[in-house]
Design a protein around this motif. Structure first.
Motif, short mmCIF file in Angstrom:
data_model
loop_
_atom_site.label_atom_id
_atom_site.label_comp_id
_atom_site.label_asym_id
_atom_site.label_seq_id
_atom_site.Cartn_x
_atom_site.Cartn_y
_atom_site.Cartn_z
N GLU A 115 7.69 3.88 1.00
CA GLU A 115 6.62 4.81 0.65
C GLU A 115 5.45 4.69 2.13
OE1 GLU A 115 4.55 3.84 -3.06
OE2 GLU A 115 6.46 3.97 -3.97
N GLU A 116 5.47 3.55 2.60
CA GLU A 116 4.55 3.50 3.43
C GLU A 116 5.13 4.32 4.71
OE1 GLU A 116 1.66 2.46 3.80
OE2 GLU A 116 1.42 0.91 2.27
N GLY A 117 6.33 4.30 5.04
CA GLY A 117 6.99 5.10 6.06
C GLY A 117 6.65 6.54 5.87
N ASP A 129 -1.45 6.80 -2.87
CA ASP A 129 -0.31 5.98 -2.55
C ASP A 129 -0.84 4.37 -2.52
OD1 ASP A 129 1.61 7.77 -2.99
OD2 ASP A 129 2.33 7.42 -1.02
N GLU A 130 -1.83 4.42 -1.37
CA GLU A 130 -2.53 3.04 -1.04
C GLU A 130 -3.11 2.53 -2.38
OE1 GLU A 130 -1.22 2.45 1.36
OE2 GLU A 130 -1.77 3.69 3.08
N ASN A 131 -3.76 3.52 -3.49
CA ASN A 131 -4.32 2.86 -4.20
C ASN A 131 -3.36 2.11 -5.42
OD1 ASN A 131 -6.88 2.49 -5.95
ND2 ASN A 131 -6.05 3.99 -7.43
N LEU A 132 -2.12 2.84 -5.57
CA LEU A 132 -0.97 2.02 -6.47
C LEU A 132 -0.64 0.89 -5.80
CD1 LEU A 132 1.04 5.44 -7.63
CD2 LEU A 132 -0.63 3.84 -8.95
N HIS A 133 -0.52 0.73 -4.46
CA HIS A 133 0.10 -0.31 -3.82
C HIS A 133 -1.01 -1.61 -4.01
CE1 HIS A 133 2.12 2.00 -0.77
NE2 HIS A 133 2.81 1.99 -1.46
N MET A 134 -2.34 -1.10 -3.98
CA MET A 134 -3.58 -1.97 -4.54
C MET A 134 -3.26 -2.81 -5.65
SD MET A 134 -6.48 -2.46 -6.28
CE MET A 134 -7.06 -0.75 -6.54
N ARG A 192 11.14 -0.75 -1.57
CA ARG A 192 10.28 0.38 -2.18
C ARG A 192 8.90 0.64 -1.57
NH1 ARG A 192 10.53 5.27 -5.60
NH2 ARG A 192 8.21 5.74 -5.70
N TRP A 193 7.96 -0.21 -1.23
CA TRP A 193 6.94 -0.36 -0.67
C TRP A 193 7.17 0.14 1.04
CZ3 TRP A 193 5.08 -3.05 3.65
CH2 TRP A 193 3.85 -2.90 4.06
N THR A 194 7.88 -0.29 1.56
CA THR A 194 8.07 0.08 3.04
C THR A 194 8.55 1.77 2.98
OG1 THR A 194 8.99 -2.06 3.42
CG2 THR A 194 9.45 -0.50 5.00
N GLN A 216 -6.53 -5.35 1.75
CA GLN A 216 -6.20 -4.43 2.84
C GLN A 216 -5.82 -3.04 2.01
OE1 GLN A 216 -2.25 -4.14 3.30
NE2 GLN A 216 -2.93 -2.25 3.84
N GLU A 217 -4.90 -3.12 1.00
CA GLU A 217 -4.47 -1.67 0.54
C GLU A 217 -5.69 -0.93 -0.10
OE1 GLU A 217 -1.62 -0.18 0.54
OE2 GLU A 217 -0.16 -1.95 0.88
N LEU A 218 -6.81 -1.54 -0.61
CA LEU A 218 -7.80 -0.86 -1.09
C LEU A 218 -8.71 -0.20 0.40
CD1 LEU A 218 -9.40 0.37 -3.30
CD2 LEU A 218 -10.60 -1.96 -3.60
FE FE2 Z 1 -0.19 0.96 1.30
#
Ligand code: FE2
Ligand code: FE2
Length: 319
Positions: free
Chosen positions: A108-110, A191-196, A104-106, A161-163
């Motif tokens: 989203e990053e895509g 998105d990056e914030n949710l990953h963090m 899922r993360w991959t 890193q995500e932050l």
């Molecule tokens: Fe991210």
């Protein structure tokens, strides 16, 4: 202090319910979005080459030099996703909740690389040939985790890193002067914030399960932190430009990335540490004080440089 294989397997197993709970929270929180909606396609036209269109020239976009540099760094960083996926899939495994999260993360990053590239090419913000060559060079180098397969170090790294990536995208958008660019990068930053938030929750759980090794991992990672795109050609020069523009600098890194994650995890007040964990926490505190001083020195130097530029007579006098 790193965990041996048996302890690593036990940790991954013990963290799996945390992964599952946070994956479910993530899926309930993350809103679907479509990169194509953010790209001003009407501004696009054919390029020279196969279609015989117009060749690229810098004057076709009003973006500043540093905004272009920062966008290229952010995009090349996103482009290296296959290597990131490989590293974390090899470390965390692709089974159960871990695997569901990683895929899922991959996915989203895509979206991030796709959206930024479409924006840059449609608006003719950067040289498309140089961009493609830089992507080939960067991806050919790949990305390897600096932490030798340590799960705890990797969880700590991605939390920061995500932050860092969130802040870099957001500030790049703000500095661009183009509301459409800012809108797109703000969406990616969400998105990056949710990953963090996801990875930080895992790091918090790791502190509960293995306090001393987690503290040691956090210290190691904060001390050696590098942006994920550090392997980009001329990254040093580019990151100085980005820091001079105030898009991402030591002050931001200290105040808006490292500090908030450590505070959220209550790193300096939590109990349960002993021996090496306590030592690592003391080393972390000393390192942060150092980082704070370096950040202030950099900001002062930058201000001095800016005021020289703002007052040409002084700049001449300085020579
Ligand atoms: Fe991210
Ligand atoms: Fe991303």
């Amino acid at each position: 202090m790193t965990l041996d294989n048996a302890a690593t397997s036990a940790l991954l197993h013990d963290l799996e319910p945390v992964v599952e709970a946070n994956l479910n929270r993530h899926l309930a929180t993350a809103k679907e979005w479509f990169p194509h909606e953010y790209v001003p396609w009407s501004r696009g036209r054919d390029f020279d080459g196969v279609l015989g269109g117009q060749s690229w020239e810098p004057g076709q976009s009003a973006l500043s030099e540093v905004a272009r540099t920062s966008l290229i760094v952010n995009l090349l960083t996103e482009d290296n996703l296959p290597s990131y996926h490989h590293e974390i899939a090899a470390m965390f495994g692709r089974d159960g909740a871990w695997g569901t999260w990683i895929h899922r993360w991959t996915a989203e990053e895509g979206r991030h690389g796709t959206a930024i590239r479409d924006y840059l090419l449609t608006t003719r913000a950067v040289d498309p040939v140089a961009l493609e060559r830089a992507r080939m060079t960067h991806m050919s180098t790949g990305f390897t985790s600096a932490y030798d397969g340590s799960v705890l170090h990797s969880i700590a790294y991605v939390s920061f890193q995500e932050l860092a990536t969130r802040v870099a995208h957001r500030n790049t958008g703000r500095s661009s002067g183009d509301p459409l660019c800012e809108q797109l990068l703000a969406r990616i930053a969400l998105d990056e914030n949710l990953h963090m938030i996801f990875y930080r929750a895992l790091l918090g759980a790791a502190f509960e399960l293995a306090p001393d090794p987690t503290m040691r991992a956090v210290y190691d990672v904060v001390r050696t932190f590098q942006m994920p795109g550090h392997g980009i050609e001329n990254f040093g020069r580019k990151s100085v430009q980005i820091a001079m523009a105030g898009i991402y600098d030591l002050r931001i890194h200290h105040d808006e990335v490292v500090g908030p994650v450590l505070r959220n995890l209550n790193v300096f007040d939590r109990g349960g540490l002993s021996g090496d964990g306590e030592r690592a926490r003391e080393e972390l505190a000393a390192f942060l004080a150092d980082l704070d001083r370096s950040a202030s020195r950099f900001t002062q130097r930058r201000e001095a440089a800016r005021s020289r530029v703002g007052h040409p007579t002084k700049a001449v006098g300085a020579h």
